[in-house]
Design a protein around this motif. Structure first.
Motif, mmCIF file in Angstrom:
data_model
loop_
_atom_site.group_PDB
_atom_site.id
_atom_site.type_symbol
_atom_site.label_atom_id
_atom_site.label_comp_id
_atom_site.label_asym_id
_atom_site.label_seq_id
_atom_site.Cartn_x
_atom_site.Cartn_y
_atom_site.Cartn_z
ATOM 1 N N GLU A 16 0.643 -1.366 0.021
ATOM 2 C CA GLU A 16 -0.008 -0.054 -0.082
ATOM 3 C C GLU A 16 0.825 1.336 0.117
ATOM 4 O O GLU A 16 0.210 2.262 -0.199
ATOM 5 N N GLY A 17 2.289 1.101 0.431
ATOM 6 C CA GLY A 17 2.993 2.376 0.204
ATOM 7 C C GLY A 17 2.608 2.999 1.721
ATOM 8 O O GLY A 17 2.116 2.582 2.557
ATOM 9 N N GLY A 18 3.175 4.245 1.680
ATOM 10 C CA GLY A 18 3.323 4.879 3.018
ATOM 11 C C GLY A 18 4.299 4.909 3.893
ATOM 12 O O GLY A 18 4.200 5.480 4.954
ATOM 13 N N HIS A 19 5.267 4.064 3.619
ATOM 14 C CA HIS A 19 6.480 3.964 4.700
ATOM 15 C C HIS A 19 7.764 4.353 3.814
ATOM 16 O O HIS A 19 7.981 3.559 2.815
ATOM 17 N N ASN A 24 11.170 2.185 -2.097
ATOM 18 C CA ASN A 24 11.719 1.533 -3.628
ATOM 19 C C ASN A 24 11.142 0.155 -3.846
ATOM 20 O O ASN A 24 10.782 0.002 -4.945
ATOM 21 N N ILE A 25 10.926 -0.653 -2.671
ATOM 22 C CA ILE A 25 10.367 -1.976 -3.065
ATOM 23 C C ILE A 25 8.932 -1.633 -3.379
ATOM 24 O O ILE A 25 8.489 -2.555 -4.481
ATOM 25 N N THR A 26 8.138 -0.913 -2.905
ATOM 26 C CA THR A 26 6.784 -0.653 -3.534
ATOM 27 C C THR A 26 6.847 -0.179 -4.880
ATOM 28 O O THR A 26 5.992 -0.382 -5.590
ATOM 29 N N LYS A 27 7.774 0.792 -5.353
ATOM 30 C CA LYS A 27 7.780 1.245 -6.695
ATOM 31 C C LYS A 27 8.089 0.107 -7.629
ATOM 32 O O LYS A 27 7.626 -0.322 -8.572
ATOM 33 N N ARG A 78 -3.343 -8.957 0.090
ATOM 34 C CA ARG A 78 -3.893 -7.599 0.723
ATOM 35 C C ARG A 78 -5.019 -7.778 1.752
ATOM 36 O O ARG A 78 -5.160 -7.075 2.541
ATOM 37 N N LEU A 79 -5.818 -8.869 1.445
ATOM 38 C CA LEU A 79 -7.103 -9.058 2.218
ATOM 39 C C LEU A 79 -6.556 -9.408 3.852
ATOM 40 O O LEU A 79 -7.103 -8.920 4.864
ATOM 41 N N TRP A 80 -5.183 -10.172 3.854
ATOM 42 C CA TRP A 80 -4.527 -10.629 5.027
ATOM 43 C C TRP A 80 -4.049 -9.528 5.964
ATOM 44 O O TRP A 80 -4.176 -9.343 7.014
ATOM 45 N N CYS A 81 -3.304 -8.504 5.043
ATOM 46 C CA CYS A 81 -2.807 -7.349 5.891
ATOM 47 C C CYS A 81 -3.464 -6.174 6.070
ATOM 48 O O CYS A 81 -3.040 -5.234 6.551
ATOM 49 N N ILE A 82 -4.537 -6.028 5.170
ATOM 50 C CA ILE A 82 -5.303 -4.783 5.116
ATOM 51 C C ILE A 82 -5.778 -4.559 6.423
ATOM 52 O O ILE A 82 -6.095 -3.090 6.869
ATOM 53 N N THR A 83 -5.949 -5.259 7.597
ATOM 54 C CA THR A 83 -6.065 -5.008 9.029
ATOM 55 C C THR A 83 -5.026 -3.949 9.566
ATOM 56 O O THR A 83 -5.418 -3.129 10.835
ATOM 57 N N GLU A 84 -4.255 -3.678 8.914
ATOM 58 C CA GLU A 84 -2.996 -2.571 9.400
ATOM 59 C C GLU A 84 -3.634 -1.315 9.022
ATOM 60 O O GLU A 84 -3.204 -0.341 9.765
ATOM 61 N N TRP A 145 -5.618 1.202 -12.284
ATOM 62 C CA TRP A 145 -5.929 2.409 -11.260
ATOM 63 C C TRP A 145 -5.281 2.323 -10.000
ATOM 64 O O TRP A 145 -4.746 3.312 -9.516
ATOM 65 N N ARG A 146 -5.001 1.053 -9.513
ATOM 66 C CA ARG A 146 -4.090 0.986 -8.185
ATOM 67 C C ARG A 146 -2.594 1.369 -8.330
ATOM 68 O O ARG A 146 -2.151 1.837 -7.607
ATOM 69 N N TYR A 147 -2.033 1.120 -9.589
ATOM 70 C CA TYR A 147 -0.543 1.037 -9.661
ATOM 71 C C TYR A 147 -0.107 2.441 -10.516
ATOM 72 O O TYR A 147 0.908 2.642 -10.225
#
Length: 582
Positions: A16-19, A24-27, A78-84, A145-147
């Motif tokens: 999701e980015g934001g850190h 760089n890994i997200t990109k 995404r479904l697993w980690c979205i609770t963060e 749209w997401r990327y």
């Protein structure tokens, strides 16, 4: 130190980015997914060519299966980690809310149809159904749209300009109906097979308004030709309007993004200026207490507008520093910098037995800087309210007291900011029953005392044996008070001390009593004269932090109960000599 990220948190930030750590890994991940989506669309189109399909059918088969596997795993992870994400924190309801968001539905449609023939084998027999399922592969384009930032920008502009676009499209639809109706009445008698009804005539209206003109349907009467020419001219301008609106939206967004980038650069420059301080606390580097606006304008070559735009950032704030004495510099605006990792301000868990709490860093000048450096120097846990003022604050959004509030005693949620709830949760999380807590606040500069110690007593109680003592370890508390006086009551400081003076410390609605009641830790509040914190010269200011920190470390970090009692006995002569001053 900040708590280490869990595996789920790391995966969440990668997806999701934001850190900053995973930027760089997200990109790279986003680039890979965009490339995979593009290759899927290319494969879908090329596969329709017969000789390509015959010669590379096996490749397309395995490429499709690998793509489905990747898209499926991506969705499940995404479904697993979205609770963060705070919005989807609940393990069940949160995930269900996420699953019905537009972007999650697009992710689901991108791979789910591929499984339906396996779940329902009878569908494989109907080739038309199989082809229909293959068409769903085109929905993978929507995953861009997401990327893709550009596609997200386009969607954002359309949403922003939706009211303008709605007016234009309604006008176009109205014109289509009117044009089709008029042409139907004019041409029906002359071309009944082509203009047999208004819905059939709509085809002519669409092709004319869009200026495409396929030539399969056209008027033959003079009045019909005149109407057709008029409609065609209207279409040229009318269909250009949506493009113009979207283009204007692009220009506004580009201008906004450009200004935002400049503001971020100015914000970074101002923040960096705070780290150029030549002062140290022991071996620890210190940041500037504040920087006046005039200095920023001259040194960083920023306009006043640039500075005011930059301080809208959550880690900068502006204050009006009022001159109360003739020997001080003139009234001026100053900037303060603070760290913020919570909705209310700063939370740092260094896993020690001492916690420094600053509940009024927003309301009181420089107290946040003082307490953050003190906590950093002695390596104490730190909690600071940097965002909320008192109930009388002019900014109603942040007018909520973190020092005295009935929300400390009651669990009602109405009118309580979520930041305050998190503030209490963090207090309970970091403070253990065997720890020592110092709440540090600024006292009125008109008060003659420089240090005023409170530990649960009523106003003007001048001894350590009080009924509602919030500090169980009395020997250490006595030693601490004596050590403070030994350090600060002599030159070069010559400061005055008091105990339970001016303020009552017993009310259950106070932060002090809440911490003592909810954690069972040793709690003391130290009022430090505002004049000392705000107006003392930098050299003395940082010496005070060091001396206070050394005293806390000496008494609480490195002394056992037995050692504290021994030191109290050894220092009994000093205690007696100072009783009249207590």
């Amino acid at each position: 130190m900040q708590p280490k990220l869990t595996l789920k948190q790391k995966v969440y930030y990668i997806f999701e980015g934001g850190h900053e750590q995973f930027k760089n890994i997200t990109k790279k991940f986003d680039t890979f997914m965009m490339l995979l989506i593009f290759m899927n669309v290319v494969a879908f189109t090329v596969e329709t060519v017969d000789f390509v399909h015959k010669s590379m059918g096996v490749f397309f088969f395995w490429f499709e299966n690998i793509s489905i596997t990747i898209f499926t795993l991506e969705y499940l992870i995404r479904l697993w980690c979205i609770t963060e994400n705070e919005k989807y924190k609940h393990p069940i309801k949160g995930r269900l809310r996420f699953m019905i968001t537009p972007i999650a539905l697009i992710d689901l449609v991108a791979f789910l149809p591929a499984y339906l023939p396996f779940l329902f084998p009878t569908l494989r027999a109907d080739f038309r159904v199989v082809r229909a399922f293959r068409l769903f592969r085109l929905f993978r384009l929507l995953k861009l749209w997401r990327y893709s930032a550009s596609i997200r920008l386009l969607v954002k502009i359309i949403i922003t300009k939706k009211e303008d676009l709605q007016v234009i499209f309604f006008t176009i639809f109205l014109l289509l109906v009117v044009a089709a109706s008029l042409m139907f009445m004019i041409e029906k008698e002359h071309q009944p097979e082509k203009f047999s009804s208004i819905p059939q005539t709509m085809w002519w209206a669409v092709s004319t308004l869009t200026t495409v003109g396929y030539g399969d349907v056209y008027p033959i009467t003079s009045l019909g030709k005149a109407l057709g020419a008029f409609i065609a001219l209207l279409g040229i301008g009318l269909f250009a309007l949506p493009a113009g609106i979207i283009s204007a939206g692009f220009m506004q967004e580009i201008d906004h993004n450009s200004k935002t980038e400049i503001v971020e650069q100015n914000t970074t420059s101002i923040k960096n200026a705070f780290y150029t301080s030549p002062f140290k606390i022991g071996e620890m580097s210190a940041t500037r207490r504040l920087i006046d606006v005039v200095s920023l304008k001259s040194r960083l070559e920023l306009s006043e507008e640039d500075i005011f735009d930059a301080i809208k950032n959550e880690e900068l704030r502006i204050r009006y520093k009022k001159n109360a004495r003739e020997d001080r510099f003139a009234n001026t605006y100053v900037i303060e910098h603070f760290e913020c990792n919570r909705e209310y301000g700063s939370y740092i868990n260094r896993d020690t037995n001492i916690t420094i709490v600053s509940p009024m860093s927003y309301a009181e000048h420089s107290i946040g800087h003082f307490t953050s450096h003190l906590a950093k120097y002695i390596k104490a846990d730190y909690i600071s309210n940097e965002m909320y003022g008192e109930a009388s604050d002019l900014n109603s959004e942040y007018a909520f007291s973190f020092t005295f509030n009935d929300a400390f005693r009651h669990s009602h949620e109405e009118g309580i900011p979520i930041a305050f709830t998190h503030f209490k949760e963090d207090l309970s999380s970091v403070i253990q029953s065997d720890e020592t807590v110092f709440i540090i606040k600024a006292s009125d500069e008109s008060e003659p005392e420089h240090f005023n110690l409170h530990f649960g007593g009523q106003k003007d109680e001048k001894n350590f044996s009080i009924a509602k003592n919030t500090f169980k370890d009395i020997p250490k508390l006595k030693l601490f008070y004596q050590e403070l006086k030994q350090v600060f009551s002599v030159a070069p400081y010559n400061y005055k001390f008091a105990m339970h003076k001016y303020y009552d410390n017993t009310h259950p609605n106070s932060l002090h009593q809440y911490i003592a009641r909810s954690t069972d830790a040793d709690v003391a509040t130290i009022y430090i004269n505002a004049d000392l914190i705000e107006w003392t010269d930098n050299k003395t200011y940082f010496q005070i932090i060091k001396a206070l920190g050394d005293t806390i470390r000496k008494v609480f970090h490195y002394r056992s109960d037995e050692e504290a009692q021994t030191l109290v006995k050894e220092d009994i002569a000093y205690t007696k000599s100072q009783e009249n001053n207590i």
